[in-house]
Motif scaffolding. Structure first.
Motif, PDB file in Angstrom:
ATOM      1  N   CYS A  15       0.867  -1.178   0.000  1.00 42.35           N
ATOM      2  CA  CYS A  15       0.000   0.000   0.000  1.00 42.35           C
ATOM      3  C   CYS A  15       0.898   1.220   0.000  1.00 42.35           C
ATOM      4  O   CYS A  15       1.605   1.467   0.975  1.00 42.35           O
ATOM      5  CB  CYS A  15      -0.920   0.006   1.208  1.00 42.35           C
ATOM      6  N   ALA A  16       0.869   1.950  -1.096  1.00 35.39           N
ATOM      7  CA  ALA A  16       1.687   3.148  -1.236  1.00 35.39           C
ATOM      8  C   ALA A  16       0.836   4.381  -0.974  1.00 35.39           C
ATOM      9  O   ALA A  16      -0.262   4.522  -1.528  1.00 35.39           O
ATOM     10  CB  ALA A  16       2.282   3.207  -2.631  1.00 35.39           C
ATOM     11  N   ALA A  17       1.360   5.286  -0.151  1.00 39.13           N
ATOM     12  CA  ALA A  17       0.656   6.517   0.190  1.00 39.13           C
ATOM     13  C   ALA A  17       1.277   7.707  -0.514  1.00 39.13           C
ATOM     14  O   ALA A  17       2.497   7.778  -0.670  1.00 39.13           O
ATOM     15  CB  ALA A  17       0.700   6.733   1.698  1.00 39.13           C
ATOM     16  N   SER A  18       0.438   8.614  -0.933  1.00 36.49           N
ATOM     17  CA  SER A  18       0.914   9.842  -1.557  1.00 36.49           C
ATOM     18  C   SER A  18      -0.022  10.976  -1.173  1.00 36.49           C
ATOM     19  O   SER A  18      -1.114  10.751  -0.646  1.00 36.49           O
ATOM     20  CB  SER A  18       0.984   9.698  -3.067  1.00 36.49           C
ATOM     21  N   GLY A  19       0.396  12.187  -1.460  1.00 35.36           N
ATOM     22  CA  GLY A  19      -0.440  13.345  -1.143  1.00 35.36           C
ATOM     23  C   GLY A  19       0.272  14.293  -0.206  1.00 35.36           C
ATOM     24  O   GLY A  19       1.496  14.443  -0.260  1.00 35.36           O
ATOM     25  N   ARG A  20      -0.470  14.878   0.693  1.00 36.00           N
ATOM     26  CA  ARG A  20       0.101  15.827   1.632  1.00 36.00           C
ATOM     27  C   ARG A  20       1.131  15.150   2.517  1.00 36.00           C
ATOM     28  O   ARG A  20       1.275  13.941   2.486  1.00 36.00           O
ATOM     29  CB  ARG A  20      -1.002  16.441   2.494  1.00 36.00           C
ATOM     30  N   THR A  21       1.843  15.899   3.276  1.00 38.42           N
ATOM     31  CA  THR A  21       2.864  15.324   4.161  1.00 38.42           C
ATOM     32  C   THR A  21       2.266  14.153   4.931  1.00 38.42           C
ATOM     33  O   THR A  21       1.284  14.308   5.643  1.00 38.42           O
ATOM     34  CB  THR A  21       3.380  16.383   5.142  1.00 38.42           C
ATOM     35  N   PHE A  22       2.872  13.028   4.734  1.00 39.79           N
ATOM     36  CA  PHE A  22       2.288  11.781   5.234  1.00 39.79           C
ATOM     37  C   PHE A  22       2.910  11.430   6.568  1.00 39.79           C
ATOM     38  O   PHE A  22       4.083  11.086   6.641  1.00 39.79           O
ATOM     39  CB  PHE A  22       2.501  10.672   4.206  1.00 39.79           C
ATOM     40  N   SER A  23       2.115  11.491   7.621  1.00 36.68           N
ATOM     41  CA  SER A  23       2.601  11.146   8.948  1.00 36.68           C
ATOM     42  C   SER A  23       1.430  10.621   9.764  1.00 36.68           C
ATOM     43  O   SER A  23       0.958  11.282  10.699  1.00 36.68           O
ATOM     44  CB  SER A  23       3.215  12.369   9.636  1.00 36.68           C
ATOM     45  N   PRO A  24       0.951   9.431   9.427  1.00 38.15           N
ATOM     46  CA  PRO A  24      -0.198   8.897  10.138  1.00 38.15           C
ATOM     47  C   PRO A  24       0.182   8.400  11.525  1.00 38.15           C
ATOM     48  O   PRO A  24       1.369   8.209  11.830  1.00 38.15           O
ATOM     49  CB  PRO A  24      -0.634   7.733   9.251  1.00 38.15           C
ATOM     50  N   TYR A  25      -0.802   8.166  12.343  1.00 35.82           N
ATOM     51  CA  TYR A  25      -0.555   7.511  13.631  1.00 35.82           C
ATOM     52  C   TYR A  25      -0.438   6.000  13.408  1.00 35.82           C
ATOM     53  O   TYR A  25       0.478   5.356  13.896  1.00 35.82           O
ATOM     54  CB  TYR A  25      -1.680   7.815  14.605  1.00 35.82           C
ATOM     55  N   ASP A  26      -1.394   5.461  12.675  1.00 39.36           N
ATOM     56  CA  ASP A  26      -1.431   4.034  12.362  1.00 39.36           C
ATOM     57  C   ASP A  26      -1.698   3.836  10.874  1.00 39.36           C
ATOM     58  O   ASP A  26      -2.369   4.647  10.241  1.00 39.36           O
ATOM     59  CB  ASP A  26      -2.604   3.331  13.080  1.00 39.36           C
ATOM     60  N   MET A  27      -1.213   2.724  10.369  1.00 42.15           N
ATOM     61  CA  MET A  27      -1.659   2.220   9.075  1.00 42.15           C
ATOM     62  C   MET A  27      -2.239   0.835   9.336  1.00 42.15           C
ATOM     63  O   MET A  27      -1.721   0.093  10.174  1.00 42.15           O
ATOM     64  CB  MET A  27      -0.505   2.101   8.094  1.00 42.15           C
ATOM     65  N   GLY A  28      -3.266   0.488   8.600  1.00 44.22           N
ATOM     66  CA  GLY A  28      -3.905  -0.791   8.855  1.00 44.22           C
ATOM     67  C   GLY A  28      -4.352  -1.499   7.599  1.00 44.22           C
ATOM     68  O   GLY A  28      -4.427  -0.888   6.518  1.00 44.22           O
ATOM     69  N   TRP A  29      -4.605  -2.772   7.750  1.00 46.48           N
ATOM     70  CA  TRP A  29      -5.209  -3.588   6.689  1.00 46.48           C
ATOM     71  C   TRP A  29      -6.529  -4.128   7.217  1.00 46.48           C
ATOM     72  O   TRP A  29      -6.614  -4.617   8.355  1.00 46.48           O
ATOM     73  CB  TRP A  29      -4.301  -4.743   6.293  1.00 46.48           C
ATOM     74  N   ASN A  48       1.804   0.873  14.125  1.00 42.33           N
ATOM     75  CA  ASN A  48       2.061   2.247  14.508  1.00 42.33           C
ATOM     76  C   ASN A  48       3.181   2.798  13.642  1.00 42.33           C
ATOM     77  O   ASN A  48       4.252   2.189  13.553  1.00 42.33           O
ATOM     78  CB  ASN A  48       2.430   2.314  15.990  1.00 42.33           C
ATOM     79  N   TRP A  49       2.892   3.939  12.992  1.00 39.93           N
ATOM     80  CA  TRP A  49       3.827   4.411  11.970  1.00 39.93           C
ATOM     81  C   TRP A  49       5.178   4.805  12.548  1.00 39.93           C
ATOM     82  O   TRP A  49       6.210   4.594  11.932  1.00 39.93           O
ATOM     83  CB  TRP A  49       3.202   5.596  11.233  1.00 39.93           C
ATOM     84  N   SER A  50       5.198   5.418  13.717  1.00 42.63           N
ATOM     85  CA  SER A  50       6.473   5.904  14.246  1.00 42.63           C
ATOM     86  C   SER A  50       7.212   4.833  15.037  1.00 42.63           C
ATOM     87  O   SER A  50       8.423   4.687  14.912  1.00 42.63           O
ATOM     88  CB  SER A  50       6.242   7.131  15.119  1.00 42.63           C
ATOM     89  N   ARG A  51       6.489   4.046  15.825  1.00 45.69           N
ATOM     90  CA  ARG A  51       7.156   3.086  16.700  1.00 45.69           C
ATOM     91  C   ARG A  51       7.205   1.680  16.120  1.00 45.69           C
ATOM     92  O   ARG A  51       7.975   0.849  16.585  1.00 45.69           O
ATOM     93  CB  ARG A  51       6.449   3.038  18.058  1.00 45.69           C
ATOM     94  N   GLY A  52       6.356   1.400  15.134  1.00 49.90           N
ATOM     95  CA  GLY A  52       6.385   0.089  14.517  1.00 49.90           C
ATOM     96  C   GLY A  52       5.692  -1.012  15.281  1.00 49.90           C
ATOM     97  O   GLY A  52       5.789  -2.186  14.898  1.00 49.90           O
ATOM     98  N   ARG A  53       4.977  -0.675  16.348  1.00 54.00           N
ATOM     99  CA  ARG A  53       4.248  -1.709  17.080  1.00 54.00           C
ATOM    100  C   ARG A  53       3.131  -2.262  16.206  1.00 54.00           C
ATOM    101  O   ARG A  53       2.473  -1.524  15.482  1.00 54.00           O
ATOM    102  CB  ARG A  53       3.677  -1.148  18.369  1.00 54.00           C
ATOM    103  N   THR A  54       2.919  -3.565  16.303  1.00 56.38           N
ATOM    104  CA  THR A  54       1.958  -4.227  15.436  1.00 56.38           C
ATOM    105  C   THR A  54       0.853  -4.910  16.246  1.00 56.38           C
ATOM    106  O   THR A  54       1.070  -5.330  17.396  1.00 56.38           O
ATOM    107  CB  THR A  54       2.642  -5.263  14.549  1.00 56.38           C
ATOM    108  N   TYR A  55      -0.298  -5.039  15.621  1.00 57.65           N
ATOM    109  CA  TYR A  55      -1.472  -5.657  16.228  1.00 57.65           C
ATOM    110  C   TYR A  55      -2.163  -6.477  15.147  1.00 57.65           C
ATOM    111  O   TYR A  55      -2.225  -6.063  13.986  1.00 57.65           O
ATOM    112  CB  TYR A  55      -2.430  -4.585  16.754  1.00 57.65           C
TER     113      TYR A  55
END
Length: 119
Positions: free
Chosen positions: A22-36, A52-59
């Motif tokens: 999943c590739a993201a584009s657009g405005r400055t991209f800095s989400p809290y989480d990305m999910g499927w 979690n985008w910054s820390r990499g924790r997964t669920y």
């Protein structure tokens, strides 16, 4: 506005593997989480995994734990879903999503990619 574009779906046999991107584009991209998430025919959309985008924790959802792995490449603004030991019940449209904060809903969605697992 963030645009999310999924790729990597397809038709495989039970026991096979696939990797979704999943590739993201657009405005400055800095989400809290990305999910499927995924939605099978006649069923509600369900959570699969998030990171979690910054820390990499997964669920993970219990149904995919131990078989699926979510990861991200911050430099490429891309999130991945490695799916191993696929089962027919994994057949669904898989959607990528993003949210801005821990207390918000996922509010950016991709168009989805079909995954079909034959028995």
């Amino acid at each position: 506005q963030v645009q999310l574009v999924e790729s990597g779906g397809g038709l495989v046999q039970a026991g096979d593997s696939l990797r979704l991107s999943c590739a993201a584009s657009g405005r400055t991209f800095s989400p809290y989480d990305m999910g499927w998430f995924r939605q099978a025919p006649g069923k509600e959309r369900e959570f699969v995994a998030r990171i979690n985008w910054s820390r990499g924790r997964t669920y993970y959802a219990d149904s995919v734990k131990g078989r699926f792995t979510i990861s991200r490449d911050n430099a490429k603004n891309t999130v991945y879903l490695q799916m191993n030991s696929l089962k027919p019940e994994d057949t669904a449209i898989y959607y990528c999503a993003a949210r801005d904060t821990s207390w918000s809903d996922f509010n950016s969605w991709g168009q989805g990619t079909q995954v079909t697992v034959s028995s």
